[in-house]
Design a protein around this motif. Structure first.
Motif, PDB file in Angstrom:
ATOM      1  N   LYS A 247      45.428  41.368  50.681  1.00  0.00           N
ATOM      2  CA  LYS A 247      45.952  42.582  51.306  1.00  0.00           C
ATOM      3  C   LYS A 247      47.475  42.540  51.403  1.00  0.00           C
ATOM      4  N   THR A 248      48.061  41.341  51.392  1.00  0.00           N
ATOM      5  CA  THR A 248      49.504  41.204  51.582  1.00  0.00           C
ATOM      6  C   THR A 248      50.217  40.486  50.446  1.00  0.00           C
ATOM      7  N   SER A 249      49.478  39.867  49.527  1.00  0.00           N
ATOM      8  CA  SER A 249      50.086  39.010  48.509  1.00  0.00           C
ATOM      9  C   SER A 249      49.738  39.474  47.099  1.00  0.00           C
ATOM     10  N   GLY A 250      50.774  39.701  46.280  1.00  0.00           N
ATOM     11  CA  GLY A 250      50.537  40.003  44.876  1.00  0.00           C
ATOM     12  C   GLY A 250      49.888  38.839  44.155  1.00  0.00           C
ATOM     13  N   ASN A 251      50.293  37.630  44.498  1.00  0.00           N
ATOM     14  CA  ASN A 251      49.690  36.419  43.958  1.00  0.00           C
ATOM     15  C   ASN A 251      48.171  36.470  44.138  1.00  0.00           C
ATOM     16  N   ALA A 252      47.730  36.767  45.354  1.00  0.00           N
ATOM     17  CA  ALA A 252      46.297  36.781  45.650  1.00  0.00           C
ATOM     18  C   ALA A 252      45.577  37.929  44.966  1.00  0.00           C
ATOM     19  N   ARG A 253      46.268  39.029  44.750  1.00  0.00           N
ATOM     20  CA  ARG A 253      45.619  40.142  44.057  1.00  0.00           C
ATOM     21  C   ARG A 253      45.293  39.764  42.616  1.00  0.00           C
ATOM     22  N   TYR A 254      46.180  39.002  41.987  1.00  0.00           N
ATOM     23  CA  TYR A 254      45.855  38.503  40.656  1.00  0.00           C
ATOM     24  C   TYR A 254      44.642  37.584  40.706  1.00  0.00           C
ATOM     25  N   THR A 255      44.561  36.728  41.725  1.00  0.00           N
ATOM     26  CA  THR A 255      43.395  35.861  41.867  1.00  0.00           C
ATOM     27  C   THR A 255      42.131  36.690  42.007  1.00  0.00           C
ATOM     28  N   TYR A 256      42.190  37.679  42.871  1.00  0.00           N
ATOM     29  CA  TYR A 256      41.045  38.570  43.074  1.00  0.00           C
ATOM     30  C   TYR A 256      40.627  39.238  41.758  1.00  0.00           C
ATOM     31  N   LEU A 257      41.597  39.781  41.019  1.00  0.00           N
ATOM     32  CA  LEU A 257      41.277  40.483  39.778  1.00  0.00           C
ATOM     33  C   LEU A 257      40.783  39.525  38.696  1.00  0.00           C
ATOM     34  N   ALA A 258      41.349  38.309  38.655  1.00  0.00           N
ATOM     35  CA  ALA A 258      40.888  37.328  37.664  1.00  0.00           C
ATOM     36  C   ALA A 258      39.444  36.930  37.936  1.00  0.00           C
ATOM     37  N   ALA A 259      39.109  36.682  39.207  1.00  0.00           N
ATOM     38  CA  ALA A 259      37.726  36.342  39.562  1.00  0.00           C
ATOM     39  C   ALA A 259      36.794  37.507  39.244  1.00  0.00           C
ATOM     40  N   TYR A 260      37.248  38.713  39.522  1.00  0.00           N
ATOM     41  CA  TYR A 260      36.444  39.916  39.253  1.00  0.00           C
ATOM     42  C   TYR A 260      36.206  40.066  37.750  1.00  0.00           C
ATOM     43  N   ALA A 261      37.262  39.821  36.948  1.00  0.00           N
ATOM     44  CA  ALA A 261      37.125  39.930  35.494  1.00  0.00           C
ATOM     45  C   ALA A 261      36.141  38.894  34.957  1.00  0.00           C
ATOM     46  N   TYR A 262      36.233  37.659  35.478  1.00  0.00           N
ATOM     47  CA  TYR A 262      35.282  36.619  35.068  1.00  0.00           C
ATOM     48  C   TYR A 262      33.851  37.046  35.378  1.00  0.00           C
ATOM     49  N   ALA A 263      33.647  37.576  36.578  1.00  0.00           N
ATOM     50  CA  ALA A 263      32.306  37.967  36.994  1.00  0.00           C
ATOM     51  C   ALA A 263      31.787  39.152  36.175  1.00  0.00           C
ATOM     52  N   LEU A 264      32.670  40.065  35.804  1.00  0.00           N
ATOM     53  CA  LEU A 264      32.241  41.185  34.968  1.00  0.00           C
ATOM     54  C   LEU A 264      31.640  40.693  33.657  1.00  0.00           C
ATOM     55  N   GLU A 265      32.238  39.650  33.083  1.00  0.00           N
ATOM     56  CA  GLU A 265      31.690  39.066  31.856  1.00  0.00           C
ATOM     57  C   GLU A 265      30.408  38.300  32.138  1.00  0.00           C
ATOM     58  N   ALA A 266      30.446  37.479  33.191  1.00  0.00           N
ATOM     59  CA  ALA A 266      29.295  36.623  33.491  1.00  0.00           C
ATOM     60  C   ALA A 266      28.044  37.426  33.827  1.00  0.00           C
ATOM     61  N   PHE A 267      28.218  38.562  34.506  1.00  0.00           N
ATOM     62  CA  PHE A 267      27.075  39.370  34.947  1.00  0.00           C
ATOM     63  C   PHE A 267      26.948  40.661  34.153  1.00  0.00           C
ATOM     64  N   GLU A 268      27.621  40.685  32.998  1.00  0.00           N
ATOM     65  CA  GLU A 268      27.502  41.790  32.043  1.00  0.00           C
ATOM     66  C   GLU A 268      27.699  43.143  32.708  1.00  0.00           C
ATOM     67  N   GLY A 269      28.695  43.197  33.592  1.00  0.00           N
ATOM     68  CA  GLY A 269      29.079  44.459  34.192  1.00  0.00           C
ATOM     69  C   GLY A 269      28.243  44.924  35.355  1.00  0.00           C
ATOM     70  N   ASP A 270      27.295  44.113  35.822  1.00  0.00           N
ATOM     71  CA  ASP A 270      26.459  44.481  36.975  1.00  0.00           C
ATOM     72  C   ASP A 270      27.334  44.487  38.233  1.00  0.00           C
ATOM     73  N   ALA A 271      27.700  45.667  38.708  1.00  0.00           N
ATOM     74  CA  ALA A 271      28.676  45.795  39.794  1.00  0.00           C
ATOM     75  C   ALA A 271      28.224  45.091  41.060  1.00  0.00           C
ATOM     76  N   ALA A 272      26.946  45.187  41.394  1.00  0.00           N
ATOM     77  CA  ALA A 272      26.447  44.570  42.628  1.00  0.00           C
ATOM     78  C   ALA A 272      26.593  43.052  42.564  1.00  0.00           C
ATOM     79  N   LYS A 273      26.233  42.454  41.421  1.00  0.00           N
ATOM     80  CA  LYS A 273      26.344  40.998  41.278  1.00  0.00           C
ATOM     81  C   LYS A 273      27.804  40.553  41.231  1.00  0.00           C
ATOM     82  N   VAL A 274      28.633  41.356  40.578  1.00  0.00           N
ATOM     83  CA  VAL A 274      30.062  41.030  40.508  1.00  0.00           C
ATOM     84  C   VAL A 274      30.657  40.990  41.912  1.00  0.00           C
ATOM     85  N   GLN A 275      30.380  41.988  42.700  1.00  0.00           N
ATOM     86  CA  GLN A 275      30.950  42.050  44.044  1.00  0.00           C
ATOM     87  C   GLN A 275      30.359  40.993  44.968  1.00  0.00           C
ATOM     88  N   GLU A 276      29.112  40.656  44.762  1.00  0.00           N
ATOM     89  CA  GLU A 276      28.511  39.560  45.530  1.00  0.00           C
ATOM     90  C   GLU A 276      29.206  38.237  45.198  1.00  0.00           C
TER      91      GLU A 276
END
Length: 333
Positions: A150-179
């Motif tokens: 919420k306050t750090s650009g550094n952390a937003r990249y971490t959040y987006l990188a983890a989200y991108a990894y999960a999108l691939e791992a769970f083949e775009g399943d939004a519920a699993k990605v967010q979990e």
């Protein structure tokens, strides 16, 4: 900005003085939290180089913090002549508030990003928890350290990188990605406001099993505290982290600092500026300097915000706006 510089030259000629004599002799660079050492080195090189080129003695002051907070501070009165940030959205915030020109990304090479990095891992010597990739961060026995997205650009990249990894791992399943992303959040014992505070939590307070931060910071920590104390882990995939720069036009116009501000940001693209960036752990695209440091940077598959998320405007709307996905996941911790 071009009109500003031409006006400054005209005024100088009218009053019979050199153009640089009308310029201020100091500059404030508002930068991200973990860039202190990088820009201390940049300033030490820029000041004598500028003196040699122009005969002008100048001083460069620094302000460091989470870039979202820095951007807000500028709109509230922090008189920064230039920004050297770690996420595009914070400069866009300044654009929306009339402090930076809309075409700022065309004013310097590489879309005004002189160097880049990626979210990477730092673990304690020997990697006792066997952490190798993003999926290890959801294990119950792993404590993860990174700052508040919420306050750090550094952390937003971490959040987006983890989200991108999960999108691939769970083949775009939004519920699993967010979990998956929420499980990483749940493994963070303390959310600091910026990258440097998170480093302090991991290194000095000895909290956590893995620190996630820019690769440049992991290298800096190892240099400072001992390469025998930490292992650097490059995940299988990560997110291209650009480090955008811009002149704060509203401040530069008022102070008459546009020429000096441009010279400072131009210096970041010179061979000397690029070498300093690479020495401080940043990846560069300079064809002359980059080969000197190639062995220091492991190969990694980098994805981009544009390719995975549809660009920063869409990321802002879908992930970072009030009540969007980040708020939903962060609020569920």
């Amino acid at each position: 900005m071009k009109r500003l510089l031409l006006a400054g030259v005209a005024a100088a000629l009218l009053f019979g003085a050199p153009a640089h004599a009308q310029q201020p002799t100091s500059l404030l660079n508002a930068s991200y939290d973990i860039a202190r050492e990088l820009f201390a080195a940049v300033n030490d090189a820029f000041i004598p180089a500028h003196k040699e080129a122009t005969g002008q003695d100048v001083a460069v002051d620094q302000s460091h913090g989470g870039t979202s907070r820095q951007a807000r501070a500028i709109t509230e009165g922090l008189e920064a002549d230039v920004v050297t940030f770690n996420q595009v959205t914070d400069i866009d915030f300044l654009v929306q508030n009339g402090f930076v020109s809309e075409d700022w990304q065309s004013e310097f090479p590489n879309q005004s990003s002189p160097f880049y990095s990626l979210p990477s891992f730092l673990v304690r010597e020997g990697n006792p928890k066997g952490i190798e990739d993003w999926d290890d961060l959801v294990r119950e026995d792993v404590q993860v350290i990174f700052p508040n997205p919420k306050t750090s650009g550094n952390a937003r990249y971490t959040y987006l990188a983890a989200y991108a990894y999960a999108l691939e791992a769970f083949e775009g399943d939004a519920a699993k990605v967010q979990e998956f992303v929420k499980a990483i959040f749940d493994n963070v014992p303390v959310f600091d406001t910026g990258g440097r505070a998170a480093t302090t939590t991991f290194v000095e307070r000895q909290i956590g099993d893995v620190l996630i931060t820019f690769e440049a910071e992991t290298k800096a920590i190892a240099r400072e505290f001992g390469e025998d104390q930490y292992d650097l882990i490059t995940p299988s995939v990560s997110l291209l982290a650009e480090f955008p720069v811009a002149i704060v036009d509203r401040v530069a116009e008022r102070r008459g600092s546009g020429e000096l501000a441009k010279a400072y940001l131009d210096f970041l693209y010179t061979d000397e500026g690029q070498r300093i960036a690479a020495e401080h752990g940043h990846r560069i695209e300079n064809e002359t300097v980059a080969p000197e440091f190639a062995e220091n940077y492991p190969e990694v598959r980098l994805v981009t915000v544009e390719d995975v998320f549809g660009g920063w405007d869409k990321v802002q709307e879908e992930h970072f706006a009030s009540g969007a996905i980040l708020d939903q996941l962060y609020g569920q911790r």
